[in-house]
Design a protein around this motif. Sequence first.
Motif, PDB file in Angstrom:
ATOM      1  N   GLY A   1       0.866  -1.211  -0.106  1.00  0.00           N
ATOM      2  CA  GLY A   1      -0.045  -0.005   0.084  1.00  0.00           C
ATOM      3  C   GLY A   1       0.717   1.312   0.099  1.00  0.00           C
ATOM      4  N   GLY A   2       2.034   0.959   0.143  1.00  0.00           N
ATOM      5  CA  GLY A   2       3.051   2.245   0.155  1.00  0.00           C
ATOM      6  C   GLY A   2       3.134   3.039  -1.112  1.00  0.00           C
ATOM      7  N   ASP A   3       3.146   4.298  -1.126  1.00  0.00           N
ATOM      8  CA  ASP A   3       3.339   4.969  -2.649  1.00  0.00           C
ATOM      9  C   ASP A   3       4.615   4.835  -3.196  1.00  0.00           C
ATOM     10  N   TRP A   4       4.992   3.444  -3.812  1.00  0.00           N
ATOM     11  CA  TRP A   4       6.413   3.327  -4.310  1.00  0.00           C
ATOM     12  C   TRP A   4       6.402   4.308  -5.545  1.00  0.00           C
ATOM     13  N   TYR A   5       5.650   4.825  -6.277  1.00  0.00           N
ATOM     14  CA  TYR A   5       5.477   5.665  -7.559  1.00  0.00           C
ATOM     15  C   TYR A   5       5.767   7.017  -7.025  1.00  0.00           C
ATOM     16  N   SER A   6       5.930   7.449  -5.924  1.00  0.00           N
ATOM     17  CA  SER A   6       6.346   8.803  -5.611  1.00  0.00           C
ATOM     18  C   SER A   6       7.471   9.138  -6.065  1.00  0.00           C
ATOM     19  N   ASN A   7       7.684  10.937  -6.223  1.00  0.00           N
ATOM     20  CA  ASN A   7       8.904  11.300  -6.753  1.00  0.00           C
ATOM     21  C   ASN A   7       9.075  10.931  -8.213  1.00  0.00           C
ATOM     22  N   PRO A   8       8.269  11.013  -9.136  1.00  0.00           N
ATOM     23  CA  PRO A   8       8.358  10.448 -10.384  1.00  0.00           C
ATOM     24  C   PRO A   8       9.431  11.185 -11.039  1.00  0.00           C
ATOM     25  N   THR A   9       9.714  12.359 -10.900  1.00  0.00           N
ATOM     26  CA  THR A   9      10.997  12.829 -11.798  1.00  0.00           C
ATOM     27  C   THR A   9      12.262  12.759 -11.317  1.00  0.00           C
ATOM     28  N   SER A  10      12.506  11.898 -10.168  1.00  0.00           N
ATOM     29  CA  SER A  10      13.623  12.071  -9.427  1.00  0.00           C
ATOM     30  C   SER A  10      14.732  11.249 -10.037  1.00  0.00           C
TER      31      SER A  10
ATOM     32  N   ASP B   1      13.601  13.564  -3.022  1.00  0.00           N
ATOM     33  CA  ASP B   1      12.824  15.064  -3.125  1.00  0.00           C
ATOM     34  C   ASP B   1      13.736  15.978  -3.659  1.00  0.00           C
ATOM     35  N   GLY B   2      15.133  16.048  -3.466  1.00  0.00           N
ATOM     36  CA  GLY B   2      16.019  16.833  -3.950  1.00  0.00           C
ATOM     37  C   GLY B   2      16.315  16.518  -5.349  1.00  0.00           C
ATOM     38  N   TRP B   3      16.040  15.300  -5.673  1.00  0.00           N
ATOM     39  CA  TRP B   3      16.339  14.987  -7.305  1.00  0.00           C
ATOM     40  C   TRP B   3      15.290  15.540  -8.169  1.00  0.00           C
ATOM     41  N   GLU B   4      13.996  15.574  -7.434  1.00  0.00           N
ATOM     42  CA  GLU B   4      12.760  16.094  -8.246  1.00  0.00           C
ATOM     43  C   GLU B   4      12.912  17.478  -8.939  1.00  0.00           C
ATOM     44  N   ASP B   5      11.861  17.787 -10.070  1.00  0.00           N
ATOM     45  CA  ASP B   5      11.632  18.993 -10.482  1.00  0.00           C
ATOM     46  C   ASP B   5      11.881  20.086  -9.527  1.00  0.00           C
ATOM     47  N   GLU B   6      12.538  21.148  -9.941  1.00  0.00           N
ATOM     48  CA  GLU B   6      12.524  22.322  -9.117  1.00  0.00           C
ATOM     49  C   GLU B   6      11.465  22.779  -8.388  1.00  0.00           C
ATOM     50  N   GLU B   7      10.228  22.755  -9.372  1.00  0.00           N
ATOM     51  CA  GLU B   7       9.090  23.497  -8.880  1.00  0.00           C
ATOM     52  C   GLU B   7       8.147  22.549  -8.256  1.00  0.00           C
ATOM     53  N   VAL B   8       8.756  21.227  -7.936  1.00  0.00           N
ATOM     54  CA  VAL B   8       7.980  20.247  -6.931  1.00  0.00           C
ATOM     55  C   VAL B   8       7.772  20.527  -5.670  1.00  0.00           C
TER      56      VAL B   8
ATOM     57  N   ASN C   1      10.329  23.573  -4.486  1.00  0.00           N
ATOM     58  CA  ASN C   1      10.917  24.801  -4.627  1.00  0.00           C
ATOM     59  C   ASN C   1      12.085  25.087  -3.715  1.00  0.00           C
ATOM     60  N   ASP C   2      12.943  23.791  -3.682  1.00  0.00           N
ATOM     61  CA  ASP C   2      14.207  23.791  -2.967  1.00  0.00           C
ATOM     62  C   ASP C   2      15.183  24.640  -3.631  1.00  0.00           C
ATOM     63  N   PRO C   3      16.007  25.244  -2.846  1.00  0.00           N
ATOM     64  CA  PRO C   3      17.032  26.074  -3.514  1.00  0.00           C
ATOM     65  C   PRO C   3      18.138  25.444  -4.473  1.00  0.00           C
ATOM     66  N   ILE C   4      18.634  25.963  -5.256  1.00  0.00           N
ATOM     67  CA  ILE C   4      19.733  25.170  -6.100  1.00  0.00           C
ATOM     68  C   ILE C   4      20.777  24.476  -5.259  1.00  0.00           C
ATOM     69  N   SER C   5      21.287  25.189  -4.198  1.00  0.00           N
ATOM     70  CA  SER C   5      22.154  24.449  -3.346  1.00  0.00           C
ATOM     71  C   SER C   5      21.826  23.349  -2.853  1.00  0.00           C
ATOM     72  N   VAL C   6      20.586  23.104  -2.477  1.00  0.00           N
ATOM     73  CA  VAL C   6      20.012  21.937  -1.758  1.00  0.00           C
ATOM     74  C   VAL C   6      19.847  20.982  -2.873  1.00  0.00           C
ATOM     75  N   ARG C   7      19.291  21.217  -3.998  1.00  0.00           N
ATOM     76  CA  ARG C   7      19.222  20.333  -5.086  1.00  0.00           C
ATOM     77  C   ARG C   7      20.459  19.558  -5.595  1.00  0.00           C
ATOM     78  N   GLU C   8      21.662  20.548  -5.447  1.00  0.00           N
ATOM     79  CA  GLU C   8      22.789  20.036  -5.945  1.00  0.00           C
ATOM     80  C   GLU C   8      23.306  19.370  -5.102  1.00  0.00           C
ATOM     81  N   LYS C   9      23.259  19.579  -3.496  1.00  0.00           N
ATOM     82  CA  LYS C   9      23.871  18.420  -2.637  1.00  0.00           C
ATOM     83  C   LYS C   9      23.019  17.087  -3.048  1.00  0.00           C
ATOM     84  N   ALA C  10      21.739  17.085  -3.172  1.00  0.00           N
ATOM     85  CA  ALA C  10      21.240  15.680  -3.278  1.00  0.00           C
ATOM     86  C   ALA C  10      21.434  15.039  -4.376  1.00  0.00           C
ATOM     87  N   LEU C  11      21.701  15.841  -5.797  1.00  0.00           N
ATOM     88  CA  LEU C  11      22.022  15.217  -7.186  1.00  0.00           C
ATOM     89  C   LEU C  11      23.434  14.782  -6.926  1.00  0.00           C
ATOM     90  N   LYS C  12      24.407  15.356  -6.176  1.00  0.00           N
ATOM     91  CA  LYS C  12      25.842  15.099  -5.871  1.00  0.00           C
ATOM     92  C   LYS C  12      25.955  13.832  -5.140  1.00  0.00           C
TER      93      LYS C  12
END
Length: 213
Positions: free
Chosen positions: A29-38, A181-188, A190-201
């Motif tokens: 029942g968990g949402d395995w499909y969450s974060n589709p853009t990650s 969540d940090g890998w998702e599209d920016e508008e999902v 609204n994380d700062p670029i620095s946070v998304r960059e940390k997640a992606l790295k």
Amino acid sequence: MKQILTFISLLILNVCFSQEIAILKYSGGGDWYSNPTSLPNLAKFCNQNINTTINTKTATVEANSVEIFSYPFIHMTGHGNVVFSPNDVQNLKNYLTSGGFLHIDDNYGMDEFVRKEIQKIFPDNNLREIPNQHEIFKTPYNFPNGLPKIHEHENNKPQAFGIFIENRLVLLYTYESDLGDGWEDEEVHNDPISVREKALKMGANIVNYVFKN
């Protein structure tokens, strides 16, 4: 028939591994499909920055399917309940002991469920916290303090846990970090670029470890 399928799956695993990643579909029942853009975003980042050639169209595989043996890196996430059937458990164990890698990213709320399911796969090999000195935090990007914090939930520190087989990390469980969540599209989010960059790295470090080990 089961032995034949196992042999074929192991042959695929050992001979035909390419630089591919997939999302794990599970029951409970968990949402395995969450974060589709990650994963598509992570694949794109890795292709641009660490010279991978990952397909940005992410596949979905079921826990009991022989298809998981076609992917060196399986990603799992969600917020709720997780249940692995006996067939799921055996298939995942075969996959992980034969060279596969599973990254489980708690998207907040799955911790109490997923730990019990991991224990089903490895009843004699407990999760242990991964030290900051482990290579997964060192290359190609350096995280001297270990797993980065991406999203805040309960003011708990981010932790990385692992299952090791003969010193090889085969299962990574990231908790209180929310890398996906940090890998998702920016508008999902609204994380700062620095946070998304940390997640992606950090994600690139995980991918790099998988493809080189």
